[in-house]
Design a protein around this motif. Sequence first.
Motif, mmCIF file in Angstrom:
data_model
loop_
_atom_site.group_PDB
_atom_site.id
_atom_site.type_symbol
_atom_site.label_atom_id
_atom_site.label_comp_id
_atom_site.label_asym_id
_atom_site.label_seq_id
_atom_site.Cartn_x
_atom_site.Cartn_y
_atom_site.Cartn_z
ATOM 1 N N LYS A 1 9.558 2.331 -6.134
ATOM 2 C CA LYS A 1 9.475 3.794 -6.101
ATOM 3 C C LYS A 1 8.086 4.185 -5.622
ATOM 4 O O LYS A 1 7.088 3.913 -6.291
ATOM 5 C CB LYS A 1 9.741 4.392 -7.489
ATOM 6 N N VAL A 2 8.011 4.799 -4.475
ATOM 7 C CA VAL A 2 6.728 5.162 -3.877
ATOM 8 C C VAL A 2 6.242 6.485 -4.463
ATOM 9 O O VAL A 2 6.983 7.474 -4.470
ATOM 10 C CB VAL A 2 6.864 5.290 -2.343
ATOM 11 N N PRO A 3 5.012 6.535 -4.962
ATOM 12 C CA PRO A 3 4.484 7.799 -5.502
ATOM 13 C C PRO A 3 4.291 8.825 -4.396
ATOM 14 O O PRO A 3 3.824 8.484 -3.301
ATOM 15 C CB PRO A 3 3.144 7.378 -6.108
ATOM 16 N N THR A 4 4.637 10.066 -4.677
ATOM 17 C CA THR A 4 4.497 11.123 -3.676
ATOM 18 C C THR A 4 3.641 12.289 -4.161
ATOM 19 O O THR A 4 3.383 13.215 -3.407
ATOM 20 C CB THR A 4 5.887 11.667 -3.268
ATOM 21 N N THR A 5 3.200 12.240 -5.415
ATOM 22 C CA THR A 5 2.315 13.286 -5.934
ATOM 23 C C THR A 5 1.022 12.635 -6.392
ATOM 24 O O THR A 5 0.968 11.427 -6.669
ATOM 25 C CB THR A 5 2.951 14.032 -7.121
ATOM 26 N N LEU A 6 -0.034 13.427 -6.497
ATOM 27 C CA LEU A 6 -1.315 12.892 -6.963
ATOM 28 C C LEU A 6 -1.203 12.349 -8.381
ATOM 29 O O LEU A 6 -1.811 11.332 -8.722
ATOM 30 C CB LEU A 6 -2.384 13.990 -6.899
ATOM 31 N N ILE B 1 0.852 -1.191 0.000
ATOM 32 C CA ILE B 1 0.000 0.000 0.000
ATOM 33 C C ILE B 1 0.883 1.235 0.000
ATOM 34 O O ILE B 1 1.787 1.359 0.830
ATOM 35 C CB ILE B 1 -0.921 0.027 1.237
ATOM 36 N N PHE B 2 0.623 2.132 -0.942
ATOM 37 C CA PHE B 2 1.346 3.396 -0.995
ATOM 38 C C PHE B 2 0.504 4.468 -0.305
ATOM 39 O O PHE B 2 -0.666 4.642 -0.627
ATOM 40 C CB PHE B 2 1.620 3.792 -2.440
ATOM 41 N N GLY B 3 1.123 5.197 0.623
ATOM 42 C CA GLY B 3 0.394 6.232 1.344
ATOM 43 C C GLY B 3 -0.104 7.319 0.416
ATOM 44 O O GLY B 3 0.663 7.847 -0.404
ATOM 45 N N PRO B 4 -1.397 7.667 0.507
ATOM 46 C CA PRO B 4 -1.951 8.693 -0.385
ATOM 47 C C PRO B 4 -1.302 10.063 -0.174
ATOM 48 O O PRO B 4 -1.066 10.462 0.969
ATOM 49 C CB PRO B 4 -3.440 8.750 0.027
ATOM 50 N N PRO B 5 -1.004 10.787 -1.253
ATOM 51 C CA PRO B 5 -0.462 12.143 -1.118
ATOM 52 C C PRO B 5 -1.422 13.050 -0.354
ATOM 53 O O PRO B 5 -2.630 12.826 -0.317
ATOM 54 C CB PRO B 5 -0.315 12.611 -2.577
ATOM 55 N N ASN B 6 -0.847 14.061 0.276
ATOM 56 C CA ASN B 6 -1.609 15.059 1.029
ATOM 57 C C ASN B 6 -2.312 14.471 2.251
ATOM 58 O O ASN B 6 -3.339 14.975 2.698
ATOM 59 C CB ASN B 6 -2.644 15.767 0.135
ATOM 60 N N THR B 7 -1.775 13.384 2.773
ATOM 61 C CA THR B 7 -2.278 12.805 4.023
ATOM 62 C C THR B 7 -1.082 12.517 4.923
ATOM 63 O O THR B 7 0.079 12.649 4.518
ATOM 64 C CB THR B 7 -3.055 11.487 3.789
ATOM 65 N N VAL C 1 -1.734 7.222 -11.447
ATOM 66 C CA VAL C 1 -1.403 6.519 -12.679
ATOM 67 C C VAL C 1 -1.664 5.033 -12.492
ATOM 68 O O VAL C 1 -1.232 4.427 -11.526
ATOM 69 C CB VAL C 1 0.081 6.744 -13.055
ATOM 70 N N ARG C 2 -2.408 4.464 -13.429
ATOM 71 C CA ARG C 2 -2.651 3.018 -13.407
ATOM 72 C C ARG C 2 -1.556 2.334 -14.231
ATOM 73 O O ARG C 2 -1.355 2.672 -15.382
ATOM 74 C CB ARG C 2 -4.019 2.685 -14.020
ATOM 75 N N GLY D 1 4.535 6.714 2.274
ATOM 76 C CA GLY D 1 4.676 5.468 3.014
ATOM 77 C C GLY D 1 4.550 4.235 2.137
ATOM 78 O O GLY D 1 3.889 4.264 1.094
ATOM 79 N N TYR D 2 5.178 3.158 2.575
ATOM 80 C CA TYR D 2 5.166 1.872 1.861
ATOM 81 C C TYR D 2 4.798 0.812 2.896
ATOM 82 O O TYR D 2 5.622 0.404 3.711
ATOM 83 C CB TYR D 2 6.545 1.628 1.271
#
Length: 242
Positions: free
Chosen positions: A188-193, A48-54, A198-199, A59-60
């Motif tokens: 690579k954990v996404p950090t932006t919306l 699970i990748f932590g949602p941006p702006n939270t 992106v699927r 997080g991973y």
Amino acid sequence: MAQHGPVHVASSQKALMLEMKSLQEEPVEGFKITLVDEADLYNWEVAIFGPPNTHYEGGYFKARIKFPVDYPYSPPAFRFLTKMWHPNIYENGDVCISILHPPVDDPQSGELPSERWNPTQNVRYTPSQTILLSVISLLNEPNTSSPANVDASVMYRKWRDSKDREYSEIIRKQVLATKAEAERDGVKVPTTLAEYCVRTRAPPPDEGSDLFYDDYYDDEDLEDEDEDDCCYDEDDSGTEES
């Protein structure tokens, strides 16, 4: 004890193969799903990748979903392997969420029957997709009415009501602690919306794999989803104030 015969097993395996194929072709934003063992459809490994702006941005978090042999008639169990400090996650990592509770009438629980497990209640998503979306929503919007971790619940309410920073600081430290594991796993954990939404279509199973057979599936069984639909926005209620 009730015995589950070959019919139950065949039915649940077919359902799980269908759902895994759907998740590979149309991944849920913020998740990476694999099998713990290629020969076992009943145990899934979840990143699970932590949602941006939270609080959880960057997080991973690793978890496991264990499905029963009579799935989808009974709910699976969802357990975090990563240490989590959250009102609705027990110390052992088990997630306490209504959708994972059996559909029985239990007035003492404070839950409505409609909030409990129902494999047919959401026509847009498969049951497993609904679980994933519910868990990530729970991370950001805890239910403090019946907490699994009372101390975390009290601390969260203090943050919510007075912006006391103790709760957010604990989450921040846990997020930082996951970065090393992401590096070890080459993730690579996404950090932006934009990155988060992106699927990415997962690679198909090896041709030699016996897990997936095209004749198990009908195209009509797969729900089409909006490619641009992302479940988070800039104004999420769990956004931490600076």
